[in-house]
Scaffold this motif. Sequence first.
Motif, short mmCIF file in Angstrom:
data_model
loop_
_atom_site.label_atom_id
_atom_site.label_comp_id
_atom_site.label_asym_id
_atom_site.label_seq_id
_atom_site.Cartn_x
_atom_site.Cartn_y
_atom_site.Cartn_z
N GLY A 134 0.79 -1.23 0.00
CA GLY A 134 0.00 0.00 0.00
C GLY A 134 0.81 1.27 0.00
N GLY A 135 2.14 1.14 0.06
CA GLY A 135 3.01 2.31 0.08
C GLY A 135 4.02 2.27 -1.04
N PRO A 136 4.99 3.19 -1.02
CA PRO A 136 6.00 3.22 -2.08
C PRO A 136 6.85 1.96 -2.09
CG PRO A 136 6.02 5.24 -0.76
CD PRO A 136 5.17 4.26 -0.03
N VAL A 137 7.37 1.63 -3.26
CA VAL A 137 8.29 0.50 -3.40
C VAL A 137 9.70 0.98 -3.12
CG1 VAL A 137 9.16 -1.28 -4.96
CG2 VAL A 137 6.78 -0.52 -5.14
N GLY A 138 10.40 0.32 -2.22
CA GLY A 138 11.76 0.70 -1.90
C GLY A 138 12.70 0.44 -3.06
N PRO A 139 13.92 1.02 -3.01
CA PRO A 139 14.86 0.89 -4.14
C PRO A 139 15.23 -0.55 -4.47
CG PRO A 139 15.93 1.83 -2.18
CD PRO A 139 14.47 1.83 -1.92
N ASP A 140 15.23 -1.43 -3.48
CA ASP A 140 15.56 -2.84 -3.72
C ASP A 140 14.34 -3.74 -3.54
OD1 ASP A 140 18.31 -2.32 -4.20
OD2 ASP A 140 18.62 -2.15 -2.03
N GLY A 141 13.16 -3.12 -3.39
CA GLY A 141 11.96 -3.90 -3.16
C GLY A 141 11.25 -4.24 -4.46
N VAL A 142 10.19 -5.01 -4.34
CA VAL A 142 9.37 -5.36 -5.50
C VAL A 142 7.92 -4.98 -5.22
CG1 VAL A 142 10.90 -7.23 -6.21
CG2 VAL A 142 8.95 -7.73 -4.73
N GLU A 143 7.21 -4.67 -6.26
CA GLU A 143 5.83 -4.23 -6.14
C GLU A 143 4.88 -5.41 -5.95
OE1 GLU A 143 6.34 -5.50 -10.28
OE2 GLU A 143 7.56 -4.31 -8.90
N ASP A 144 3.80 -5.16 -5.19
CA ASP A 144 2.74 -6.16 -5.10
C ASP A 144 1.43 -5.63 -5.71
OD1 ASP A 144 1.71 -4.44 -3.11
OD2 ASP A 144 2.38 -5.72 -1.47
N TYR A 145 1.47 -4.41 -6.26
CA TYR A 145 0.32 -3.87 -7.00
C TYR A 145 0.86 -2.97 -8.10
CZ TYR A 145 -4.17 -1.81 -8.19
OH TYR A 145 -5.29 -1.42 -8.87
N CYS A 146 0.30 -3.13 -9.29
CA CYS A 146 0.69 -2.29 -10.44
C CYS A 146 -0.54 -1.93 -11.23
CB CYS A 146 1.68 -3.05 -11.34
SG CYS A 146 2.00 -2.24 -12.93
N VAL A 147 -0.64 -0.67 -11.62
CA VAL A 147 -1.65 -0.24 -12.57
C VAL A 147 -0.96 0.66 -13.58
CG1 VAL A 147 -2.35 1.74 -11.14
CG2 VAL A 147 -3.92 0.83 -12.87
N ALA A 148 -1.27 0.47 -14.87
CA ALA A 148 -0.59 1.22 -15.92
C ALA A 148 -1.53 1.49 -17.08
CB ALA A 148 0.65 0.46 -16.42
N SER A 149 -1.31 2.61 -17.72
CA SER A 149 -2.02 2.95 -18.95
C SER A 149 -1.02 2.93 -20.10
CB SER A 149 -2.63 4.35 -18.84
OG SER A 149 -3.62 4.39 -17.84
N LEU A 150 -1.43 2.31 -21.19
CA LEU A 150 -0.57 2.20 -22.37
C LEU A 150 -1.36 2.59 -23.60
CD1 LEU A 150 -0.20 -0.78 -20.55
CD2 LEU A 150 1.97 -0.54 -21.74
N ARG A 151 -0.63 2.85 -24.68
CA ARG A 151 -1.27 3.17 -25.94
C ARG A 151 -0.59 2.39 -27.06
NH1 ARG A 151 -5.10 6.65 -27.32
NH2 ARG A 151 -5.04 7.59 -25.24
N ALA A 152 -1.42 1.80 -27.93
CA ALA A 152 -0.91 1.06 -29.08
C ALA A 152 -0.68 2.03 -30.24
CB ALA A 152 -1.92 -0.01 -29.49
N PRO A 153 0.16 1.64 -31.21
CA PRO A 153 0.37 2.51 -32.38
C PRO A 153 -0.93 2.87 -33.09
CG PRO A 153 2.03 0.78 -32.32
CD PRO A 153 1.04 0.45 -31.24
N SER A 154 -1.94 2.00 -33.01
CA SER A 154 -3.24 2.28 -33.63
C SER A 154 -4.03 3.34 -32.88
CB SER A 154 -4.07 0.99 -33.67
OG SER A 154 -4.35 0.55 -32.34
N GLY A 155 -3.59 3.67 -31.68
CA GLY A 155 -4.32 4.61 -30.83
C GLY A 155 -5.14 3.94 -29.75
N THR A 156 -5.24 2.63 -29.76
CA THR A 156 -6.01 1.91 -28.75
C THR A 156 -5.49 2.21 -27.35
OG1 THR A 156 -6.42 0.11 -30.32
CG2 THR A 156 -6.81 -0.35 -27.99
N ALA A 157 -6.41 2.57 -26.45
CA ALA A 157 -6.06 2.84 -25.06
C ALA A 157 -6.15 1.54 -24.27
CB ALA A 157 -7.00 3.88 -24.48
N ILE A 158 -5.13 1.25 -23.48
CA ILE A 158 -5.02 -0.01 -22.77
C ILE A 158 -4.76 0.27 -21.29
CG2 ILE A 158 -3.68 -2.15 -22.57
CD1 ILE A 158 -2.79 -1.44 -25.57
N ARG A 159 -5.46 -0.46 -20.44
CA ARG A 159 -5.20 -0.39 -19.01
C ARG A 159 -4.86 -1.79 -18.51
NH1 ARG A 159 -7.23 -1.94 -14.31
NH2 ARG A 159 -8.85 -3.07 -15.48
N ILE A 160 -3.80 -1.91 -17.73
CA ILE A 160 -3.49 -3.18 -17.08
C ILE A 160 -3.42 -2.97 -15.57
CG2 ILE A 160 -2.17 -3.94 -19.12
CD1 ILE A 160 0.35 -3.80 -17.25
N ALA A 161 -3.85 -3.96 -14.83
CA ALA A 161 -3.74 -3.94 -13.37
C ALA A 161 -3.43 -5.36 -12.90
CB ALA A 161 -5.03 -3.45 -12.73
#
Length: 328
Positions: free
Chosen positions: A205-232
Amino acid sequence: MTRPRIGFLGLGWIGRHRMQAIAESGHAEIVALADPSPEAVETAAELAPDAARGATMEDVLAARPDGVVIATPSALHVPQVLQALEAGAAVFCQKPLGRNAAEAAQAVEAARRADLLLAADLSYRHTAAFGALMAQVEEGALGDVFAADFTFHNAYGPDKPWFYDKAQSGGGCLIDLGVHLVDQALWLLGADDLTCTSASLFSGGGPVGPDGVEDYCVASLRAPSGTAIRIACSWTLPAGREAVIEAQLYGTKAGAEVRNEAGSFYNFSASRFEGTAARPLVSPPDDWGGRAAVDWARRLAEGEGFDPDTERLTVLARVIDGIYAAAH
């Protein structure tokens, strides 16, 4: 068609499961088993009692296999892939192929130079449900896909300590689970690349330390076609069930979805959406877990060498690198 001789390195649950799937397919002969744990080797030997037994890649290669299946910690993947390729053996490797794009590219280039078949265990592509989703895209039944959501929450998280060691794993839930989501996006959308526009990583639930690993990720991406993508994706998220594994595609004609049933890690359905109506496309059961490994063994038996599509494993790793970079 002659049966290739296959060795297995790494005989935990996944390694044994892929071994059993290949054995039952009849596409290959199992000639070598290796794992640092003698108990794991002995358990696997129940499926292949005549196979040579050992603890290392050297022990596997001593049997002169035509191919090697690797299911070891991520930091070992590329060195072991290179070792097998240099010995003239094709490789089926657990995901991720490398901890970053540079490692993945090194493995892919080695396979290209050797003209040997290299594949990674991106197993969800081989489910009937994701196959039905791909068919909707390829047939143009959705129209132009302009938005896509991909989700993978695992309520438990990994049970091996090395997953939580960034030096060994390369990262947390993103590189462990999110690799499937990014692969699905690239595959289903036919994209040559994806650009990350924003990303957030958390640990407890907090920041990831410099040597730590994440247990939650959410990201927005875009394809060359313009398609909007969300991953969690996540480990140990209180999501009210064992797993949430979903994909939704939204197009100008219709939508479509893959969803795991009742929190299952294995049972998937696929549906097509038109307005407020949903039409089932695929329902469980579907015994898909070993299909990626069996497909590799079949292709190896048919004499297939390097597949240019393997280059997409480098693209996959590069997109994941981009998500980590955007989050920091």
